[in-house]
Design a protein around this motif. Structure first.
Motif, short mmCIF file in Angstrom:
data_model
loop_
_atom_site.label_atom_id
_atom_site.label_comp_id
_atom_site.label_asym_id
_atom_site.label_seq_id
_atom_site.Cartn_x
_atom_site.Cartn_y
_atom_site.Cartn_z
N THR A 290 -17.28 53.21 -22.05
CA THR A 290 -17.19 51.91 -21.41
C THR A 290 -17.67 52.05 -19.97
O THR A 290 -17.92 53.15 -19.49
N HIS B 165 -13.56 54.80 -26.02
CA HIS B 165 -14.15 53.73 -26.82
C HIS B 165 -15.62 54.01 -27.18
O HIS B 165 -16.31 54.76 -26.51
N ARG C 234 -5.92 44.56 -35.45
CA ARG C 234 -6.91 44.10 -34.46
C ARG C 234 -6.56 44.77 -33.13
O ARG C 234 -5.47 44.59 -32.62
N TYR C 235 -7.49 45.53 -32.62
CA TYR C 235 -7.26 46.22 -31.35
C TYR C 235 -7.26 45.22 -30.20
O TYR C 235 -6.59 45.41 -29.21
N SER C 236 -8.04 44.19 -30.35
CA SER C 236 -8.05 43.05 -29.44
C SER C 236 -8.46 41.85 -30.28
O SER C 236 -8.74 41.99 -31.48
N LYS C 237 -8.54 40.71 -29.66
CA LYS C 237 -8.89 39.50 -30.40
C LYS C 237 -10.21 39.65 -31.16
O LYS C 237 -10.36 39.18 -32.27
N ASP C 238 -11.16 40.33 -30.56
CA ASP C 238 -12.51 40.43 -31.13
C ASP C 238 -12.84 41.80 -31.70
O ASP C 238 -13.98 42.04 -32.07
N GLN C 239 -11.86 42.71 -31.79
CA GLN C 239 -12.17 44.07 -32.24
C GLN C 239 -11.22 44.50 -33.36
O GLN C 239 -10.15 45.04 -33.09
#
Length: 159
Positions: free
Chosen positions: A46, A65, A133-138
């Motif tokens: 990242t 990541h 879900r690691y985050s909303k989009d992942q």
């Protein structure tokens, strides 16, 4: 018990071993994208990009990541996408078998490095195959498969 003598194991694990395992995982996804006629871009880390070599980009915080972006899969079927999502854990599992096979055949010596390699590879596979879900989009790899089977597509925006 953790002691100061174990600090080198922690440093090696965080800055060498986990990035290596992450790269193996991402290469598994990229391999299946390639098999099914797609193009992929592999991002390791990242932060700000340090450099790129072809479709591989290495970022400043390289040990934290990684992801694959893929597009236009020539043979885009549900089975192909399932294999793409399973490619990372499959490559991690394959790497454990290869390392153990090389040790058992005497090509490589037993070493704590390889023990930790197998240990952290299993750890990595567990979290890739744990539906979350690691985050909303992942999504994890298995959650991406779940979304694919339930909704007919992954909710992963990196595609």
């Amino acid at each position: 018990m953790f002691s100061w003598e174990d600090t080198w194991v922690l440093v090696i694990s965080l800055f060498v071993l986990l990035p290596l395992i992450t790269i193996i995982h991402q290469l598994g996804h990229a391999f299946f994208v390639w098999i099914f006629g797609g193009k992929t871009r592999l991002v390791i880390g990242t932060g700000k990009p340090l450099f790129s070599i072809g479709p591989v980009e290495i970022r400043r915080i390289y040990f934290w990541h990684a992801f694959n972006q893929f597009e236009k899969i020539e043979h885009d079927t549900t089975a192909a996408r399932v294999l793409i999502y399973l490619g990372g854990p499959l490559f991690n599992l394959l790497s454990i078998f290869v390392v153990n096979g090389l040790i058992m055949s005497g090509v490589m010596d037993e070493h704590m490095f390889w023990y930790y390699f197998a240990y952290f590879s299993v750890y990595y596979m567990f979290f890739a195959l744990f539906p979350a879900r690691y985050s909303k989009d992942q999504p994890s790899d298995s959650m991406a498969i779940y979304d694919l089977l339930k909704y007919g597509k992954s909710k992963d925006p990196l595609e």
